[in-house]
Design a protein around this motif. Structure first.
Motif, PDB file in Angstrom:
ATOM      1  N   SER A 194      22.154  46.541  44.018  1.00 51.08           N
ATOM      2  CA  SER A 194      22.166  45.671  44.954  1.00 51.08           C
ATOM      3  C   SER A 194      22.836  44.246  44.557  1.00 51.08           C
ATOM      4  N   GLY A 195      23.040  43.589  45.604  1.00 50.81           N
ATOM      5  CA  GLY A 195      23.473  42.238  45.535  1.00 50.81           C
ATOM      6  C   GLY A 195      24.874  42.323  45.899  1.00 50.81           C
ATOM      7  N   ARG A 196      25.573  41.235  45.163  1.00 47.39           N
ATOM      8  CA  ARG A 196      27.148  41.205  45.675  1.00 47.39           C
ATOM      9  C   ARG A 196      28.046  41.641  44.328  1.00 47.39           C
ATOM     10  N   LEU A 197      29.190  42.379  44.644  1.00 51.00           N
ATOM     11  CA  LEU A 197      30.094  42.854  43.855  1.00 51.00           C
ATOM     12  C   LEU A 197      31.495  42.410  44.341  1.00 51.00           C
ATOM     13  N   ARG A 198      32.198  41.461  43.356  1.00 58.06           N
ATOM     14  CA  ARG A 198      33.688  40.926  43.827  1.00 58.06           C
ATOM     15  C   ARG A 198      34.467  41.844  42.860  1.00 58.06           C
ATOM     16  N   ILE A 199      35.481  42.484  43.578  1.00 55.83           N
ATOM     17  CA  ILE A 199      36.419  43.060  43.086  1.00 55.83           C
ATOM     18  C   ILE A 199      37.958  42.449  43.502  1.00 55.83           C
ATOM     19  N   ASN A 211      26.639  44.583  48.540  1.00 51.30           N
ATOM     20  CA  ASN A 211      27.903  43.940  49.171  1.00 51.30           C
ATOM     21  C   ASN A 211      28.974  43.864  48.361  1.00 51.30           C
ATOM     22  N   ILE A 212      30.217  44.146  48.982  1.00 47.40           N
ATOM     23  CA  ILE A 212      31.291  43.970  48.313  1.00 47.40           C
ATOM     24  C   ILE A 212      32.236  43.163  48.876  1.00 47.40           C
ATOM     25  N   ASP A 213      32.793  42.222  47.973  1.00 47.32           N
ATOM     26  CA  ASP A 213      34.063  41.339  48.364  1.00 47.32           C
ATOM     27  C   ASP A 213      35.161  41.748  47.659  1.00 47.32           C
ATOM     28  N   VAL A 214      36.269  42.261  48.508  1.00 45.75           N
ATOM     29  CA  VAL A 214      37.463  42.663  48.108  1.00 45.75           C
ATOM     30  C   VAL A 214      38.614  41.550  48.304  1.00 45.75           C
ATOM     31  N   VAL A 215      39.199  41.202  46.951  1.00 45.95           N
ATOM     32  CA  VAL A 215      40.050  40.365  46.979  1.00 45.95           C
ATOM     33  C   VAL A 215      41.446  40.997  46.646  1.00 45.95           C
ATOM     34  N   LEU A 216      42.540  41.058  47.637  1.00 48.49           N
ATOM     35  CA  LEU A 216      43.811  41.839  47.666  1.00 48.49           C
ATOM     36  C   LEU A 216      44.694  40.499  47.173  1.00 48.49           C
ATOM     37  N   LEU A 239      38.032  34.719  35.968  1.00 50.06           N
ATOM     38  CA  LEU A 239      36.794  33.936  36.117  1.00 50.06           C
ATOM     39  C   LEU A 239      36.779  32.720  37.115  1.00 50.06           C
ATOM     40  N   GLU A 240      38.023  32.089  37.334  1.00 49.23           N
ATOM     41  CA  GLU A 240      38.243  31.014  38.284  1.00 49.23           C
ATOM     42  C   GLU A 240      37.785  31.790  39.868  1.00 49.23           C
ATOM     43  N   GLU A 241      38.279  33.004  39.922  1.00 51.74           N
ATOM     44  CA  GLU A 241      37.843  33.599  41.386  1.00 51.74           C
ATOM     45  C   GLU A 241      36.660  34.397  41.441  1.00 51.74           C
ATOM     46  N   GLY A 242      36.076  34.299  40.293  1.00 44.65           N
ATOM     47  CA  GLY A 242      34.694  34.831  40.305  1.00 44.65           C
ATOM     48  C   GLY A 242      34.531  36.432  40.341  1.00 44.65           C
ATOM     49  N   ILE A 243      35.590  37.114  39.910  1.00 39.24           N
ATOM     50  CA  ILE A 243      35.929  38.389  40.151  1.00 39.24           C
ATOM     51  C   ILE A 243      35.226  39.207  38.999  1.00 39.24           C
ATOM     52  N   ASP A 244      34.240  40.054  39.502  1.00 39.93           N
ATOM     53  CA  ASP A 244      33.425  41.105  38.492  1.00 39.93           C
ATOM     54  C   ASP A 244      34.409  42.026  37.758  1.00 39.93           C
ATOM     55  N   VAL A 245      35.348  42.707  38.555  1.00 38.02           N
ATOM     56  CA  VAL A 245      36.288  43.838  38.079  1.00 38.02           C
ATOM     57  C   VAL A 245      37.443  43.524  38.692  1.00 38.02           C
ATOM     58  N   ALA A 246      38.547  43.783  37.884  1.00 33.48           N
ATOM     59  CA  ALA A 246      40.070  43.972  38.695  1.00 33.48           C
ATOM     60  C   ALA A 246      40.348  45.038  38.270  1.00 33.48           C
ATOM     61  N   LEU A 247      41.252  45.840  39.475  1.00 31.06           N
ATOM     62  CA  LEU A 247      42.073  46.944  38.999  1.00 31.06           C
ATOM     63  C   LEU A 247      43.524  46.521  38.709  1.00 31.06           C
ATOM     64  N   ARG A 248      44.102  46.892  37.347  1.00 34.32           N
ATOM     65  CA  ARG A 248      45.395  46.570  37.151  1.00 34.32           C
ATOM     66  C   ARG A 248      46.185  47.524  36.600  1.00 34.32           C
ATOM     67  N   MET A 249      47.540  47.779  36.752  1.00 36.64           N
ATOM     68  CA  MET A 249      48.428  48.508  36.268  1.00 36.64           C
ATOM     69  C   MET A 249      49.345  48.059  35.429  1.00 36.64           C
TER      70      MET A 249
END
Length: 301
Positions: free
Chosen positions: A91-96, A122-127, A135-145
């Motif tokens: 529960s809560g908010r996840l920011r990806i 709830n999920i915030d999706v930052v594209l 940290l600055e954008e408050g991201i919990d997990v990012a997907l990177r290649m």
């Protein structure tokens, strides 16, 4: 005073560097953030933040409290999940955060299932194709290649993509189908100008290696959506992951050539903010994406 809520507010202020940025992330008014920090400093009897024209920075006491508060928040979340049992939903908010094209093709179509498994989440999706400050954008997990340049980041490899050489049938009907890597010197490249993507030019087959310069092309694009648009318009060939063109490869709108030659693969990583322990929501999402990509790879096999 709700101690855990105040700790979460303080951690957010330190991570974002200002009361206003913290208020936006927490979706509360700035006065509420200022009041919470003032109450916390009064309760502890120490100054936690230094205020200047450049923003807010923690004092020595503030930095110590920040580290402890961050651990306490993570531990409280883990304790709640443990008490509810293994079947408890998140529960809560996840920011990806993820690159635009990859998320559009491989993440967003599957998020419904993840949200159904966790109705309280709830999920915030930052594209963003850039490597933004987590940290600055408050991201919990990012997907990177690709290669990870910051050794301080916590990361977990969750997939591996094939690089392929692609173009449209119409382009190859006009320019000819290359039979060897050397033939590519006569072709137009759409260059994906994103670090390792732009330099993946070593073709391998049966112990033989052929390097072709694909960093110079009439069209250079710094976003995958632009690469897709240029290739689909028949403007040239591109070296890209099969992830980038998966619908078109399946439909035949683009085709892979020199398929008997291998190109270096590219790694997919789940990356967490520096110094932060991945929370249960971030870990669950990471495992979900890993399973999704494994299913995709199995479907191609």
């Amino acid at each position: 005073m709700d101690r855990l809520a105040v700790m979460e507010t303080f951690v957010c202020v330190v991570e974002t560097g200002s009361f206003s940025a913290a208020a936006r992330r927490l979706r509360v008014g700035q006065p509420a953030v200022s009041k919470a920090i003032a109450q916390l400093e009064d309760h502890l009897g120490v100054h936690l933040l230094l205020r200047s024209t450049r923003g807010l920075t923690p004092t020595e006491a503030g930095q110590n409290f920040f580290e402890g508060a961050r651990r306490a928040i993570a531990e409280a979340e883990e304790a709640e999940l443990a008490a509810r049992g293994a079947s408890a939903s998140l529960s809560g908010r996840l920011r990806i955060c993820a690159a635009v094209t990859f998320a559009r093709l491989h993440i967003l179509p599957h998020l419904k299932k993840f949200l159904q498994e966790h109705p309280g989440l709830n999920i915030d999706v930052v594209l963003d194709d850039r490597q933004i400050d987590l940290l600055e954008e408050g991201i919990d997990v990012a997907l990177r290649m690709g290669s990870l340049n910051d050794s301080t980041m916590t990361a977990r490899k969750i997939g591996e993509g094939k690089r392929v050489l692609v173009g449209t049938p119409a382009y190859f009907a006009t320019a000819g189908v290359p039979q060897t890597p050397e033939d590519l010197r006569q072709h137009q490249f759409v260059v994906y100008d994103r670090g390792a993507m732009a330099t993946a030019s070593t073709f391998r087959r049966e112990g033989k290696e052929v390097s072709i310069d694909v960093t110079e092309g009439r069209i250079r694009v710094n976003a995958a959506e632009g690469v897709r648009a240029a290739v689909l318009a028949g403007m040239g060939v591109a070296i890209a992951t099969d992830w980038m063109f998966s619908p078109e490869l399946a439909s035949g709108e683009v085709v892979r050539v020199l398929s008997d030659w291998d190109l270096p693969s590219i790694d997919l990583w789940a990356v967490y903010p520096s110094g932060r322990m991945a929370n249960a929501k971030a870990r669950a999402f990471t495992s979900f994406v890993q399973a999704t990509m494994e299913n995709y790879a199995a479907a191609l096999a």
